[in-house]
Design a protein around this motif. Structure first.
Motif, PDB file in Angstrom:
ATOM      1  N   ARG A   1     -14.338 -24.651 -33.745  1.00  0.00           N
ATOM      2  CA  ARG A   1     -15.264 -25.727 -34.120  1.00  0.00           C
ATOM      3  C   ARG A   1     -15.925 -25.407 -35.450  1.00  0.00           C
ATOM      4  NH1 ARG A   1     -20.460 -24.255 -33.697  1.00  0.00           N
ATOM      5  NH2 ARG A   1     -21.036 -22.472 -32.357  1.00  0.00           N
TER       6      ARG A   1
ATOM      7  N   GLN B   1     -15.099 -16.471 -30.548  1.00  0.00           N
ATOM      8  CA  GLN B   1     -15.482 -17.421 -29.509  1.00  0.00           C
ATOM      9  C   GLN B   1     -15.698 -18.836 -30.026  1.00  0.00           C
ATOM     10  OE1 GLN B   1     -18.982 -15.591 -27.823  1.00  0.00           O
ATOM     11  NE2 GLN B   1     -17.862 -13.714 -27.276  1.00  0.00           N
ATOM     12  N   ASN B   2     -15.868 -18.996 -31.369  1.00  0.00           N
ATOM     13  CA  ASN B   2     -16.266 -20.303 -31.892  1.00  0.00           C
ATOM     14  C   ASN B   2     -15.419 -20.817 -33.050  1.00  0.00           C
ATOM     15  OD1 ASN B   2     -19.047 -20.871 -30.454  1.00  0.00           O
ATOM     16  ND2 ASN B   2     -19.108 -18.714 -31.075  1.00  0.00           N
ATOM     17  N   TYR B   3     -14.327 -20.134 -33.417  1.00  0.00           N
ATOM     18  CA  TYR B   3     -13.559 -20.539 -34.598  1.00  0.00           C
ATOM     19  C   TYR B   3     -12.960 -21.934 -34.470  1.00  0.00           C
ATOM     20  CZ  TYR B   3      -9.084 -19.824 -32.215  1.00  0.00           C
ATOM     21  OH  TYR B   3      -8.011 -19.932 -31.352  1.00  0.00           O
TER      22      TYR B   3
ATOM     23  N   PHE C   1     -18.625 -13.563 -32.365  1.00  0.00           N
ATOM     24  CA  PHE C   1     -19.026 -14.962 -32.516  1.00  0.00           C
ATOM     25  C   PHE C   1     -17.881 -15.791 -33.093  1.00  0.00           C
ATOM     26  CE2 PHE C   1     -20.735 -18.397 -35.124  1.00  0.00           C
ATOM     27  CZ  PHE C   1     -21.527 -19.076 -34.194  1.00  0.00           C
TER      28      PHE C   1
ATOM     29  N   ILE D   1     -18.540 -24.125 -37.923  1.00  0.00           N
ATOM     30  CA  ILE D   1     -19.539 -23.060 -37.886  1.00  0.00           C
ATOM     31  C   ILE D   1     -20.390 -23.159 -39.140  1.00  0.00           C
ATOM     32  CG2 ILE D   1     -19.917 -20.563 -37.947  1.00  0.00           C
ATOM     33  CD1 ILE D   1     -17.329 -20.214 -36.374  1.00  0.00           C
TER      34      ILE D   1
END
Length: 288
Positions: free
Chosen positions: A194, A190-192, A187, A196
């Motif tokens: 933006r 794939q998302n660092y 996770f 979180i």
């Protein structure tokens, strides 16, 4: 990247494994095994996970891992080349029961004790490291064993190792717990870029916020947001080295909407400012 048990099968022709791994990517999951492991990256780049350590790797990366220390190498999404490494794996019975207790192997014994926290060789030691490692793989069994012991003895005398995990880190070998850590790692990768929130990452493993925080701290001996910032700063470091983007743009691309906070985190993990980091790397590159 699931921290699962891996059964290492030794070759019938050798008392330890020495081989070249080659594939389109480093696809081994986050795993652990009782055997010690030396890995030298020949080709590839991305993120190396060892215990609670997360760092960038590239060709020339050389690490020594202790018994049952969870680890994996994960390719960078932007890397289009192949993955290739030299790997050595062996257990405590390499030379028979109790061999590490003998006086002749005192240095190797101390080296393997330190490897419980993972060790990264910072610089090349005497001679050509790659040539020595490759030579071991190509030798017949008895010469291969003697050359490997000589390599371990040389490494035991080196003083340029970086310890990878926190000194208080203890690996969590619970398969269910490590399956959760696996999902969290994926996770974050794939998302660092933006923002979180604690709520959404807790949902990834179907836990409440407080339970998640306790679980993550117990598993990796650091808070989730400390881990997230460490990951982001490592990604920012790579961009500082390999791109000409402005620091502010790099901070934004790595999930930071506050430049002062980015600078504080960079100082915390790299002990210098982003610009100093970039200048130091380019100075070294120009001299080499």
């Amino acid at each position: 990247m699931k921290a699962q048990f891996e059964k290492v099968t030794s070759s019938r022709n050798s008392s330890f494994n020495a081989f070249i791994y080659s594939d389109e990517s480093f696809n081994a999951p986050y795993h652990f095994h009782p055997e010690y492991e030396l890995t030298y990256i020949l080709e590839g780049e991305g993120t190396r996970h060892v215990g609670n350590s997360v760092q960038q790797f590239e060709a020339g990366d050389f690490v020594l891992l202790g018994s049952n220390l969870p680890h994996c190498w994960k390719n960078s999404p932007s890397y289009n080349g192949d993955a290739k490494s030299l790997v050595f794996q062996w257990d405590d019975d390499l030379l028979g029961d109790g061999w590490l207790e003998k006086n002749e192997f005192r240095g190797i014994h101390k080296l393997l004790e330190k490897a419980a926290h993972g060790l990264k060789l910072k610089d090349d030691f005497e001679g050509n490291l790659l040539e020595k490692l490759s030579g071991i793989v190509d030798q017949p069994p008895i010469k291969r064993l003697l050359s490997f012991l000589h390599l371990l003895e040389e490494l035991s005398a080196a003083n340029n190792f970086e310890t990878l995990t926190n000194i208080n880190f203890k690996p969590n070998l619970n398969l269910k717990a490590n399956s959760r850590v696996d999902r969290i790692y994926n996770f974050v990768q794939q998302n660092y870029q933006r923002k979180i929130t604690l709520e959404e990452v807790s949902e990834v493993v179907s836990m409440g916020n407080e339970a998640f925080c306790r679980f993550f701290k117990r598993s990796l001996n650091k808070s989730f947001f400390s881990f997230l910032n460490e990951y982001r700063i490592n990604m920012a470091s790579k961009k500082l080295i390999y791109s000409n983007s402005q620091v502010g743009q790099i901070a934004y691309d790595c999930g930071y909407d506050s430049l002062p906070f980015f600078y504080r985190q960079f100082k915390k993990f790299k002990n210098c400012s982003p610009l100093s980091f970039r200048k130091s790397f380019r100075k070294v590159s120009a001299q080499s």
